[in-house]
Write a protein that holds these residues in place. Structure first.
Motif: not given
Length: 511
Positions: A166-170, A189-196
């Motif tokens: 999941f890439l979450v912008d704003e 295990e290889n699930n990622r999440m990045i917020l900005a």
């Protein structure tokens, strides 16, 4: 955006793919440099180093121009190409945001790939309006653009995969309920999440990832701060411009990537307001009359107000920024007859030579304005402050004209460019303090000021700020005034003064 070429072999069977995946799957920075042709900044490198870790949780609070969106585009493309049957969801408060920002960066990266040694890899990728996928595996190997509308967290449900991102912008503008759905999907295990995001508020999930949910407080999230002042992508000229343009609070959010520290949710405090009492802000400067009028709704809840103002200067910031002196409030009533009020305003506008009369053109104000027109009231201007701002720099800072005017008023008070004469204070001082210190606001996901509507204020038990409205009208973009004969300090005639004012306004519009 489609290449038109269909590879003979599926990507996972291409003999070059296994070697490529081994080279880049655990080295995002190398992928950015060698595949996408990016000159990586130290801030982007730090993000990539954390994002490439298995099961990463990263949260970026960022100022302007740090390469955050470019980084998201590269991360989306990296995850798509380096992990077989991966699913990436690019999430933002509205879908247009994803298309115009992150997907645009993906398109630019693909263009770069097609010009280099990884052109063969680019031919396996198909970029559509709302999705990107590996050819032949559209349903299982893709990047999707998703929106996070308020009150509909189910819009993000249903994503599960061995390789899920999941890439979450704003992210500051995304409701907490959506984060509950997204984090609930991170079961592998290889699930990622990045917020900005720009850090627009000191509540909510995004804020918590930098505080109680951060790894430094025993949580799972690695918090990063991208300060525009430290980015090689941001010029010194840009920083200097924004220091002048933004309030201190907005500069911290939109440039330095810092969360707001104002916890009460109001624009200004009583001490700052009282400092304007009795203050003379004009001195020997040229000035002109402005007559701001707020017309009550006729339901005994809102008051009709006429305020007499001396104005000097132009613009919202800088050496010649607008200065306002409140001279009188001759009418403040919730029972005055509208016809009588119209007559008083017309008479006062004639009494004050060359006064600009500003009327709130909403509700009862529509009829009131037309009545003044019929009476040939000179220099009559409508105030329609529910509209969006016109100037680009104001669109960047405020959600609408009302927010622009009220925030600019409060900024002028803080900067000593707003004064109230003692005769006004003697009659209305405490009411003025009460109204000015109860103007609630938020920042939207773009870190723009959003002053609460009058309906929202009523729901909070806050009465209509009728006096403050008239104080704010002169600060609206596009409002003009004529230098009064008595207000000319340097001997220029009125025509010269008006030409100067027009030149300042025209220059501001061009920039």
């Amino acid at each position: 955006m489609r290449s038109g070429f269909t590879p003979v072999l599926p990507l996972q069977l291409d003999p070059r793919y296994i070697y490529t995946a081994k080279r880049f799957a655990k080295d995002l920075t190398r992928f950015a440099v060698e595949v996408c042709g990016l000159k990586v900044t130290h801030q982007q490198r730090e993000l990539f180093n954390h994002a490439q870790m298995i099961g990463s949780r990263v949260s970026v609070a960022s100022g302007h121009g740090t390469g955050k969106t470019k980084s998201f585009g590269i991360i989306a493309l990296w995850h798509l190409t380096m992990y077989h049957d991966s699913i990436t969801n690019v999430v933002a408060p509205n879908i247009a945001q994803v298309r115009k920002q992150v997907f645009k960066e993906v398109a630019l990266c693909l263009s770069s790939m097609r010009r280099g040694p990884y052109a063969w890899l680019a031919e396996h990728i198909e970029l559509l309006v709302d999705s990107i996928h590996i050819k032949g595996s559209k349903e299982t190997w893709h990047v999707l653009a998703k929106t996070a509308p308020k009150g509909a967290p189910e819009n993000l449900a249903g994503s599960h995969a061995k390789h899920l991102l999941f890439l979450v912008d704003e992210a500051s503008g995304v409701d907490d309920a959506h984060f509950g759905v997204m984090t609930g999907a991170l079961t592998e295990e290889n699930n990622r999440m990045i917020l900005a995001s720009q850090p627009t508020r000191n509540t909510g999930f995004f804020y918590r990832t930098h505080h109680d949910l951060s790894i430094f407080q025993g949580g799972a999230w690695y918090p990063l701060t991208f300060n525009s002042e430290e980015s090689p992508l941001v010029t010194a000229e840009f920083i200097a411009e924004k220091k002048k343009q933004y309030s201190i609070e907005q500069y911290d959010i939109k440039v330095r990537g810092l969360f707001p520290d104002k916890n009460d949710g109001y624009l200004i405090g009583a001490k700052e307001v009282r400092a304007s009492f009795g203050r003379d802000v004009l001195g020997a400067r040229d000035w002109g009359w402005i007559l701001p009028i707020d017309v009550g709704g006729g339901d005994y809840r809102d008051s009709s107000v006429m305020t007499v103002v001396k104005a000097s200067g132009h613009g919202l910031y800088g050496d010649n920024a607008l200065r306002i002196q409140i001279v009188d409030i001759p009418v403040l009533s919730n029972t005055i007859d509208p016809i009588k009020f119209t007559g008083q305003v017309h008479h006062k506008s004639l009494e004050l030579a060359d006064a600009s009369t500003l009327v709130d053109y909403g509700g009862m104000g529509n009829i009131f304005y037309k009545q003044l027109q019929n009476m040939d009231t000179p220099n009559l201007e409508k105030v329609v402050w529910g509209n969006p701002c016109f100037k680009r720099e104001n669109k960047e800072c405020f959600i609408n004209l009302r927010s622009q005017a009220i925030v600019s008023l409060c900024r002028a008070i803080k900067e000593g460019r707003f004064g109230i004469e003692q005769s006004v204070i003697d009659r209305y001082g405490e009411r003025i303090v009460g109204e000015l210190t109860r103007i609630p606001f938020d920042y939207d996901e773009k870190a723009r000021y959003a002053v609460k509507s009058k309906k929202e204020m009523r729901g909070m038990g806050i009465p209509s700020p009728d006096i403050v409205d008239t104080f704010a009208f002169p600060f609206l973009e596009g409002i003009n005034y004529i230098i009064n004969d008595a207000g000319r300090a340097n001997g220029d005639d009125i025509q010269v003064q008006m030409l100067k004012a027009a030149a300042v306004e025209a220059f501001s519009d061009l920039n």
